[in-house]
Scaffold this active site. Sequence first.
Site, mmCIF file in Angstrom:
data_model
loop_
_atom_site.group_PDB
_atom_site.id
_atom_site.type_symbol
_atom_site.label_atom_id
_atom_site.label_comp_id
_atom_site.label_asym_id
_atom_site.label_seq_id
_atom_site.Cartn_x
_atom_site.Cartn_y
_atom_site.Cartn_z
ATOM 1 N N GLU A 1 0.811 -1.245 0.000
ATOM 2 C CA GLU A 1 0.000 0.000 0.000
ATOM 3 C C GLU A 1 0.830 1.274 0.000
ATOM 4 O O GLU A 1 0.634 2.172 0.822
ATOM 5 C CB GLU A 1 -0.981 -0.036 1.186
ATOM 6 N N ASN B 1 2.333 -4.736 -3.385
ATOM 7 C CA ASN B 1 0.944 -5.168 -3.203
ATOM 8 C C ASN B 1 0.081 -3.959 -2.832
ATOM 9 O O ASN B 1 0.498 -3.121 -2.030
ATOM 10 C CB ASN B 1 0.941 -6.194 -2.048
ATOM 11 N N HIS C 1 -10.013 -6.119 -2.918
ATOM 12 C CA HIS C 1 -11.119 -5.831 -1.992
ATOM 13 C C HIS C 1 -12.177 -5.071 -2.799
ATOM 14 O O HIS C 1 -12.099 -3.855 -2.965
ATOM 15 C CB HIS C 1 -10.620 -5.026 -0.796
ATOM 16 N N GLU D 1 -5.849 -10.744 -2.004
ATOM 17 C CA GLU D 1 -6.733 -10.574 -0.823
ATOM 18 C C GLU D 1 -8.192 -10.460 -1.259
ATOM 19 O O GLU D 1 -8.944 -9.623 -0.756
ATOM 20 C CB GLU D 1 -6.335 -9.296 -0.050
ATOM 21 N N ASP E 1 -11.957 -10.285 -1.788
ATOM 22 C CA ASP E 1 -13.285 -10.407 -1.193
ATOM 23 C C ASP E 1 -14.191 -9.409 -1.920
ATOM 24 O O ASP E 1 -13.725 -8.404 -2.427
ATOM 25 C CB ASP E 1 -13.312 -10.224 0.343
HETATM 26 C C1 XIL Z 1 -6.578 -6.737 7.719
HETATM 27 C C2 XIL Z 1 -6.850 -7.944 8.609
HETATM 28 O O1 XIL Z 1 -7.610 -8.895 7.915
HETATM 29 C C3 XIL Z 1 -7.560 -7.509 9.878
HETATM 30 O O2 XIL Z 1 -7.719 -8.602 10.766
HETATM 31 C C4 XIL Z 1 -6.783 -6.405 10.554
HETATM 32 O O3 XIL Z 1 -7.506 -5.934 11.680
HETATM 33 C C5 XIL Z 1 -6.528 -5.257 9.592
HETATM 34 O O4 XIL Z 1 -5.869 -5.753 8.437
HETATM 35 N N1 XIL Z 1 -5.051 -4.828 3.232
HETATM 36 C C6 XIL Z 1 -4.039 -5.631 3.714
HETATM 37 C C7 XIL Z 1 -4.318 -6.564 4.823
HETATM 38 O O5 XIL Z 1 -2.946 -5.639 3.143
HETATM 39 O O6 XIL Z 1 -3.197 -6.772 5.627
HETATM 40 C C8 XIL Z 1 -5.488 -6.117 5.656
HETATM 41 O O7 XIL Z 1 -5.788 -7.137 6.626
HETATM 42 C C9 XIL Z 1 -6.680 -5.814 4.783
HETATM 43 C C10 XIL Z 1 -6.357 -4.706 3.820
#
Ligand code: XIL
Length: 341
Positions: free
Chosen positions: A155, A196, A232, A260, A262
Amino acid sequence: MRSPFSQGARVLAGSIILLCAGVGAQLDTLAKRAGKVYFGSAVDNPELGDLPYKTLLSNASEFGQLTAGNSLKWETVQPVRGTYKFAGGDEILALAKQNRQLFRGHTCVWHSQLAAWVEAGKFSAKDLTAIIEDHCGRLVGHYKGEMYSWDVVNEAFEDDGSYRKSVFYNTLGTQYFETALRAARKADPNTKLYLNDYNVEGINSKSDAYYTLIKSLIAKKVPIDGFGVQGHLIVGQVPTNIRENFQRFADLGIDVAITELDIRMVLPVTPEKLEQQKRDYAAVIRACKAVKRCVGVTVWDYTDKYSWIPSVFKGEGAALPWDENLKKKPAYDGIASAWLS
Ligand code: XIL
């Protein structure tokens, strides 16, 4: 010659053949058949106390890869300067090895879930460089030979394509990418090194910024092997040019992964939203399938029971392919049929 069968009949016959070919096949198996390295899931350590959850997670035909959802982040790994804690990561590694699943490392350098001593330390450029080298070196080194890949920097950009004003950027400018990537490479010559981020699924200012940065890193011979697209996403709002975006990164000679995934919805859940979510999951999987160098897809946990979404996006949720009772949702079939298509 015109086919004696109607278009509808041909589509139906095609679907039946696909269904038969895929009967019983699970998501990692289907991903591998589609030429990918894995389909996987994130997991957080406390969830491993839930036996039905752990049993399904351990099914390597469903999940060929695991990511530690929290336990390899800076605040956990090095909460105090010089004190390293690998117990959480080691637990997930042991599970992955037992199940013959790949392990992805997440993450060395990130502004969030960062140890307070780094954030507030007011370090000089020289000191912060040494701190990054030490942290990435030890973290990646601890898992040398065990990790398929690492999200070395997470990020690093804002949505408008400007550099995120983290303590790393504010102290070191863009030099910290090179510092972290070289330290990671030195610590494990064989793992794949990724940058990432989120909101980089389609072509936009932020993914353009990564494209430019990665091109310049490659030109400077800085080790970089992949671009991680978090994924996401929101039901009904999946970008339409994911494939084109992935392809331009692949054309730079690096891998791409969805790290990641979802796809959240505004609650309550309705059958219509679940159907849209199914189509959305299928669209993302098809984009990965279509790009040879898209190596795999990871969901950010597999069940709504342990999704991070409701705690962060108020009123939203139901983002994953299994529901809170570990029952498959329509999204599961969307993923399976997209790998088969
Ligand atoms: C999230 C976790 O799933 C949570 O449990 C935590 O409280 C916050 O982080 N981007 C990322 C991940 O790179 O590491 C994050 O994970 C979600 C967003």
